[in-house]
Scaffold this active site. Structure first.
Site, PDB file in Angstrom:
ATOM      1  N   SER A 135       0.833  -1.209   0.000  1.00 58.45           N
ATOM      2  CA  SER A 135       0.000   0.000   0.000  1.00 58.45           C
ATOM      3  C   SER A 135       0.870   1.262   0.000  1.00 58.45           C
ATOM      4  O   SER A 135       1.603   1.514  -0.944  1.00 58.45           O
ATOM      5  CB  SER A 135      -0.966  -0.038   1.182  1.00 58.45           C
ATOM      6  N   LYS A 187     -22.435  16.822   9.488  1.00 54.76           N
ATOM      7  CA  LYS A 187     -21.323  17.351  10.282  1.00 54.76           C
ATOM      8  C   LYS A 187     -20.603  16.271  11.078  1.00 54.76           C
ATOM      9  O   LYS A 187     -19.399  16.358  11.323  1.00 54.76           O
ATOM     10  CB  LYS A 187     -21.817  18.456  11.222  1.00 54.76           C
TER      11      LYS A 187
END
Length: 321
Positions: A135, A187
């Site tokens: 990765s 949010k």
């Protein structure tokens, strides 16, 4: 007589202390600038060994109660490259990689800094994947002119992952209720205190897809790339490869040992007795080319450590088996 001697001693001590200034000596010494250490060789030219070891993060590692914090890998690599750029005897760099990856941003910054270093200095940079180059570790390796992997290395895990905890059920069992007041319904997206909504998952997937696309672009742009985008997409489904499989898939350029990479770079720079050097801070001795690196951020540090592990969802170029 004994009383008189004691009195004189006390008078001398009192007089001395009255005229002395106390010196504040810190329990933990401040970090020192990087110094160079020769690992092998006696030639004029130098080959710098840079470690990409452990979980890749832009966060510094805590030193505990009395220890000093360790600079982040991003900071360490930037400082090392700046020092290397000023060394007129430096002839090449080896990235010694042993990492499952880490945060998207940290991996990208290091990849970018290595690329800028190559452009400025025109020095050869080779990546040597030791045990793991997965990765974000592979993402950084793609900045090198050539990627070499040890025969037993694990390579790949090309992709992006975002992890989050859902502790809503646990909190209900112990009688704790979370209440959030927010300006918009997104949010608190990916909050660990409730299940993510389908729309939140969709929004997160859109971000992941863009970051995944950037990962593919980095591999396509690497100096040794021989893959078409369609071929790469088939390989980049998150799976890991042995070094042999990675070579057959053309994700790496060849297999070999660290000694082989050093020998090849010595031939490239035209100095068979070139010095192999590393940078260290005083107190962190390295005895050979296989000595461990200074900073190894763990997964907890990447997420912030401690309780923050529950409240941080981060996009990662990370292989987490």
């Amino acid at each position: 007589m004994r009383k008189a001697v004691s009195a004189i001693v006390w008078m001398v001590l009192a007089t001395s202390l009255a005229g002395c200034a106390f010196v504040n000596v810190p329990l933990v010494p401040p970090p020192q600038p990087l110094e160079e250490q020769v690992l092998e060789g006696k030639g004029r030219k130098k080959i710098l060994m840079l470690d990409i070891s452990g979980t890749i993060s832009e966060l510094e590692k805590s030193g505990g109660l009395l220890g000093r914090a360790t600079p982040s890998m991003v900071s360490m690599i930037r400082e090392s490259l700046q020092k290397a750029e000023q060394d007129k005897d430096l002839a090449g760099v080896i990235l010694r990689i042993n990492s499952p990856g880490g945060t998207v941003t940290a991996s990208d910054i290091i990849h970018h800094d290595i690329g800028v270093f190559r452009q400025r200095t025109h020095l050869p940079v080779k990546a040597c994947i030791m045990s793991t180059g997965a990765s974000g570790g592979y993402y950084i390796a793609a900045a090198a002119d050539e990627i070499v992997a040890h025969p037993t290395a694990i390579v790949g895990s090309i992709g992006v992952i975002m992890m989050k905890f859902n502790v809503e059920g646990l909190m209900g069992k112990i009688g704790i209720e979370e209440q959030t007041v927010k300006s918009g319904d997104k949010k608190d997206i990916m909050s660990p205190f409730r299940r993510a909504t389908p729309e939140e998952v969709r929004l997160g997937q859109e971000i992941i897809d863009q970051l995944y696309g950037r990962f593919l672009e980095v591999i396509m742009a690497r100096p040794g790339n021989k893959l078409s985008r369609d071929e790469l997409v088939k390989l980049a489904d998150g799976r890991i490869y042995t070094a042999r499989q990675a070579l057959e898939a053309r994700l790496i350029d060849r297999t070999g040992y660290l000694d082989d990479v050093i020998a090849d770079l010595k031939t490239t720079i035209g100095d068979q007795d070139a010095r192999v050097v590393s940078y260290y801070r005083p107190g962190n001795y390295k005895g050979s080319i296989y000595a461990g690196s200074e900073a190894k951020e763990g997964l907890a540090e990447v997420f912030g450590g401690g309780v923050d592990l529950l409240s941080n969802s981060r996009f990662m170029y990370l292989w987490r088996p």
